[in-house]
Design an enzyme around this catalytic site. Structure first.
Site, PDB file in Angstrom:
ATOM      1  N   TYR A  96       0.837  -1.193   0.000  1.00 43.80           N
ATOM      2  CA  TYR A  96       0.000   0.000   0.000  1.00 43.80           C
ATOM      3  C   TYR A  96       0.876   1.248   0.000  1.00 43.80           C
ATOM      4  O   TYR A  96       1.557   1.533   0.970  1.00 43.80           O
ATOM      5  CB  TYR A  96      -0.931   0.019   1.207  1.00 43.80           C
ATOM      6  CG  TYR A  96      -1.823  -1.193   1.344  1.00 43.80           C
ATOM      7  CD1 TYR A  96      -2.122  -2.010   0.253  1.00 43.80           C
ATOM      8  CD2 TYR A  96      -2.377  -1.525   2.571  1.00 43.80           C
ATOM      9  CE1 TYR A  96      -2.935  -3.122   0.393  1.00 43.80           C
ATOM     10  CE2 TYR A  96      -3.202  -2.632   2.722  1.00 43.80           C
ATOM     11  CZ  TYR A  96      -3.470  -3.428   1.634  1.00 43.80           C
ATOM     12  OH  TYR A  96      -4.283  -4.531   1.786  1.00 43.80           O
ATOM     13  N   GLY A 247     -17.589   0.253  -0.837  1.00 41.35           N
ATOM     14  CA  GLY A 247     -18.528   1.363  -0.707  1.00 41.35           C
ATOM     15  C   GLY A 247     -19.904   1.107  -1.270  1.00 41.35           C
ATOM     16  O   GLY A 247     -20.857   1.839  -0.975  1.00 41.35           O
TER      17      GLY A 247
END
Length: 365
Positions: A96, A247
Site C-alpha cells: 500500500y 462502498g
C-alpha cells in the site's frame, strides 16, 4: 428518485439523525429476542489474538487505488481517532503506497503501541516503488520484514500475512520464513491471504496460522465454499477485506455510477454498469433490512458478517472518522436465528453479476 431511495437510511442521514437526536450508535441497534450469540463485548478472538470485533483497513489512506491519496497527517489523525472509538486492530501492507501506508500507521500508533494490534502483509518484489510481482522466497521475506519494522516504528509485528502466495515457491517455505521471524521475536502471529483450503492446511502444518484475510461481503461470498469452515476447524480467524464492497453496500453508488478508464473501480467485475444495475437489488435488500433494524446499510452488512461466525473480524476501510463511528455501531446489532434464515433466503434469490464462481475459492488467487 424511487421509493427505496426515499426510504433508505444512508450514511449522511445516519450521521445527521444521530447528532440531532443525541443518540449513540449502539442506541440504534435492535435487541433481538433470540440472539445467535451473547451480546458483544466489542472484542473477538482470531486464533489466540484478541482484537476489536471490527478493525480498520488503512489501504485507502495512501494507496490511491480507489480514491486520491490523502494528507498523511490527516490520516494519522483518523487512525488515532479510530483507537479512541474502540478500534484496536489496524491493517496495512508494504504494497500500500507502496511503503507509505505502513509509515502512516506506524506514526499514528507509536505512542500507544502496546495497546493495539498491527497487522501487515508482505510477499511482493519491488523495483524502487514499483511492484514487479510476487516473491515468497524466505530470504526475500526476511529482508522485507526489516523494512516493515522500520516503517511501522516497532520492534515486532503482531500479525504478519503472506499477502499473496507465490506460485513459484512452496507455501511451506514461505511459512517457514515467518516461523523463523516468530522465533526471533520480530513477529507474533502468522496469517495468509486469498488462499485455498488446501494451502491453508499446508501452511498451518508448518507454522500455526492465526488468520486468513480474504474478500467477503454480502456480494462476494465465494469463501463460503470451504474456506471459512476450514478456518473454523483449525482454530483460525477469518478477516474479511472489502466487507462493504468498496462502498457499494454503504450506499455510495447507484445504477447511474460510471468510472473513468483509469479508475481502479473500472477494473472490478461487479462495478461494470451492467453489474451495478443488476446488483442494486441486493443494496435494496440491505436498505430494507437496515430500516427494519434501525441501522444503515453499511452497519447491516457488517453486522451480518459478524453473525456468520464468532471468529470473523471485518476490516472496513475509510478515510473519515464518522464512518469509523458508523462501522463500530454494527458490533451491537443482534439477529435472531429466524432473522438470519429469512435474510439468507431472500439473499440467495438474487442472482448477482460480477462475482467469483464458487470453485475459484479452491485455488489460490
Amino acid at each position: 428518485m424511487n421509493d427505496n431511495k426515499k426510504k433508505s437510511f444512508k450514511r449522511r442521514d445516519f450521521i445527521s439523525t444521530a447528532t440531532l437526536a443525541g443518540l449513540s450508535l449502539s442506541t440504534l441497534s435492535t435487541k433481538a429476542s433470540i440472539p445467535t450469540t451473547k451480546p458483544s463485548s466489542g472484542k473477538r478472538m482470531i486464533g489466540e489474538l484478541e482484537v476489536s470485533a471490527i478493525g480498520l483497513g488503512c489501504m485507502s489512506m495512501t494507496s490511491g487505488h480507489y480514491n486520491p491519496p490523502r494528507n498523511h497527517k490527516a490520516m494519522e489523525a483518523v487512525v488515532k481517532g479510530a483507537f479512541d472509538r474502540g478500534v484496536t486492530f489496524f491493517d496495512t501492507a508494504e504494497y500500500y503506497g507502496p511503503f507509505t501506508n505502513e509509515e502512516v500507521v506506524g506514526n499514528a500508533l507509536k505512542d500507544i503501541r502496546k495497546q493495539v494490534i498491527i497487522a501487515s502483509k508482505f510477499g511482493f518484489q519491488f523495483d524502487g516503488n514499483r511492484p514487479t510481482g510476487r516473491n515468497g522466497r524466505p530470504e526475500h521475506l526476511k529482508k522485507a520484514a526489516e523494512g516493515m519494522l522500520r516503517r511501522l516504528k516497532t520492534d515486532y509485528i503482531d500479525l504478519l500475512y503472506l499477502h499473496r502466495v507465490d506460485p513459484e515457491v512452496p507455501i511451506e517455505e514461505s511459512a517457514g520464513a515467518v516461523s523463523d521471524l516468530i522465533k526471533e521475536g520480530k513477529v507474533r502471529y502468522f496469517g495468509i491471504s486469498e488462499t485455498s483450503p488446501e494451502t491453508i492446511k499446508k501452511a498451518h502444518a508448518v507454522q500455526k496460522v492465526t488468520a486468513v484475510q480474504s474478500e467477503y461481503s454480502l456480494i462476494e461470498r465465494v469463501h463460503e465454499n470451504q474456506v471459512i469452515d476450514t478456518c473454523g476447524e483449525l482454530g483460525i480467524g477469518f478477516v474479511p477485506w472489502g466487507p462493504v464492497t468498496r462502498g457499494f453496500l454503504a450506499d455510495k453508488f447507484n445504477e447511474y455510477s460510471r468510472f473513468s478508464d483509469d479508475s481502479r473501480f473500472a477494473s472490478v467485475s461487479y462495478y461494470t454498469p451492467e453489474a451495478i444495475a443488476n446488483n442494486m437489488a441486493l443494496l435494496d435488500l440491505a436498505r430494507d433490512w437496515g430500516l427494519r433494524k434501525g441501522i444503515t446499510p453499511a452497519q447491516f452488512s457488517l453486522a451480518w458478517l459478524l453473525a456468520q461466525r464468532p471468529y470473523i473480524v471485518p476490516i472496513p476501510g475509510t478515510t473519515k472518522l464518522q464512518h469509523v463511528e458508523e462501522n463500530m455501531g454494527a458490533i451491537d446489532v443482534n439477529f435472531t436465528v429466524v432473522e438470519l434464515k429469512e435474510f439468507r433466503t431472500e439473499l440467495e434469490k438474487i442472482k448477482l453479476v460480477g462475482v467469483r464462481e464458487p470453485e475459484s475459492a479452491l485455488t489460490n488467487k
